[in-house]
Design a protein around this motif. Structure first.
Motif, PDB file in Angstrom:
ATOM      1  N   ASN A  62       0.834  -1.199   0.000  1.00 31.66           N
ATOM      2  CA  ASN A  62       0.000   0.000   0.000  1.00 31.66           C
ATOM      3  C   ASN A  62       0.867   1.246   0.000  1.00 31.66           C
ATOM      4  N   ASN A  63       0.230   2.342  -0.441  1.00 31.92           N
ATOM      5  CA  ASN A  63       0.893   3.629  -0.325  1.00 31.92           C
ATOM      6  C   ASN A  63       0.129   4.421   0.733  1.00 31.92           C
ATOM      7  N   ILE A  80      -2.565  -1.172  -2.849  1.00 36.98           N
ATOM      8  CA  ILE A  80      -2.159  -1.331  -4.241  1.00 36.98           C
ATOM      9  C   ILE A  80      -2.299  -2.781  -4.676  1.00 36.98           C
ATOM     10  N   TYR A  81      -1.955  -3.694  -3.748  1.00 32.19           N
ATOM     11  CA  TYR A  81      -1.877  -5.103  -4.121  1.00 32.19           C
ATOM     12  C   TYR A  81      -2.047  -5.957  -2.875  1.00 32.19           C
ATOM     13  N   MET A  82      -2.828  -7.027  -3.001  1.00 31.10           N
ATOM     14  CA  MET A  82      -2.970  -8.005  -1.923  1.00 31.10           C
ATOM     15  C   MET A  82      -3.226  -9.346  -2.579  1.00 31.10           C
ATOM     16  N   TYR A 122       5.646   3.884   0.301  1.00 32.86           N
ATOM     17  CA  TYR A 122       4.996   2.578   0.186  1.00 32.86           C
ATOM     18  C   TYR A 122       5.409   1.665   1.334  1.00 32.86           C
ATOM     19  N   THR A 123       4.501   0.764   1.670  1.00 30.14           N
ATOM     20  CA  THR A 123       4.753  -0.270   2.674  1.00 30.14           C
ATOM     21  C   THR A 123       4.412  -1.615   2.066  1.00 30.14           C
ATOM     22  N   ILE A 124       5.312  -2.585   2.266  1.00 29.09           N
ATOM     23  CA  ILE A 124       5.063  -3.962   1.827  1.00 29.09           C
ATOM     24  C   ILE A 124       5.115  -4.844   3.062  1.00 29.09           C
ATOM     25  N   LYS A 125       4.087  -5.681   3.214  1.00 34.20           N
ATOM     26  CA  LYS A 125       4.052  -6.659   4.298  1.00 34.20           C
ATOM     27  C   LYS A 125       4.039  -8.048   3.678  1.00 34.20           C
ATOM     28  N   ILE A 126       4.911  -8.916   4.209  1.00 31.27           N
ATOM     29  CA  ILE A 126       5.061 -10.265   3.669  1.00 31.27           C
ATOM     30  C   ILE A 126       4.949 -11.260   4.819  1.00 31.27           C
TER      31      ILE A 126
END
Length: 154
Positions: free
Chosen positions: A75-76, A81-83, A122-126
């Protein structure tokens, strides 16, 4: 000799000119990635353009499974943005290892997303999404680290 050294240095730097962000998290107790352990990465985009975001997985050779699912959220500041779940392949159907190995340390990359990203933070969670019916094995073994690479497309 100096001429070859200069050429090598120029090649080294020119290969990385499109890298916007690269981080590798090695915080894995006993080389185990537990199902409840979500890794978070933060990066900024300065120029709107097309970018490729890749997952980087480091593991010990002899990984006990051929592939596994990873839940990825991006997400920004304004929106998601993407999941989705990204399936990370370690070994192909012929038994060939898909990563780059040096001794018993291997690196595997999987493309998460290629698309236009706007300027912003942006943040990316994995997270490890591998489900096991065995309550003693709620983790992926042999994990050395997980990371993110963000590259600007030409």
């Amino acid at each position: 000799m100096k001429k070859y050294s200069l050429i090598f240095i120029l090649l080294l730097f020119s290969c990385n000119r499109n890298v916007v962000y690269s981080e590798f998290n090695k915080d894995f107790e006993n080389n185990r990635w537990y199902n409840n352990d979500v890794k978070t990465f933060h990066f900024s985009i300065e120029n709107e353009a097309n970018y490729t975001i890749r997952l980087h997985l480091g593991h010990i050779f002899g990984f006990p499974i051929t592939d596994f699912p990873v839940l990825v959220g991006i997400n920004n500041e304004e929106k998601d943005i993407y999941m989705d779940i990204v399936n990370v392949k370690i070994i192909d159907k012929n038994g060939k290892h898909l990563g780059d190995c040096l001794g018993d340390i291997c690196d595997v990359y999987a493309v998460i997303l290629t698309q236009k990203l706007e300027k912003g933070n942006y943040t990316i969670k994995i997270g490890n999404s591998l489900q096991s019916s065995d309550s003693q094995h709620q983790y992926l073994p042999y994990i050395l680290g997980v990371g993110i690479d963000v590259n600007k497309e030409d």
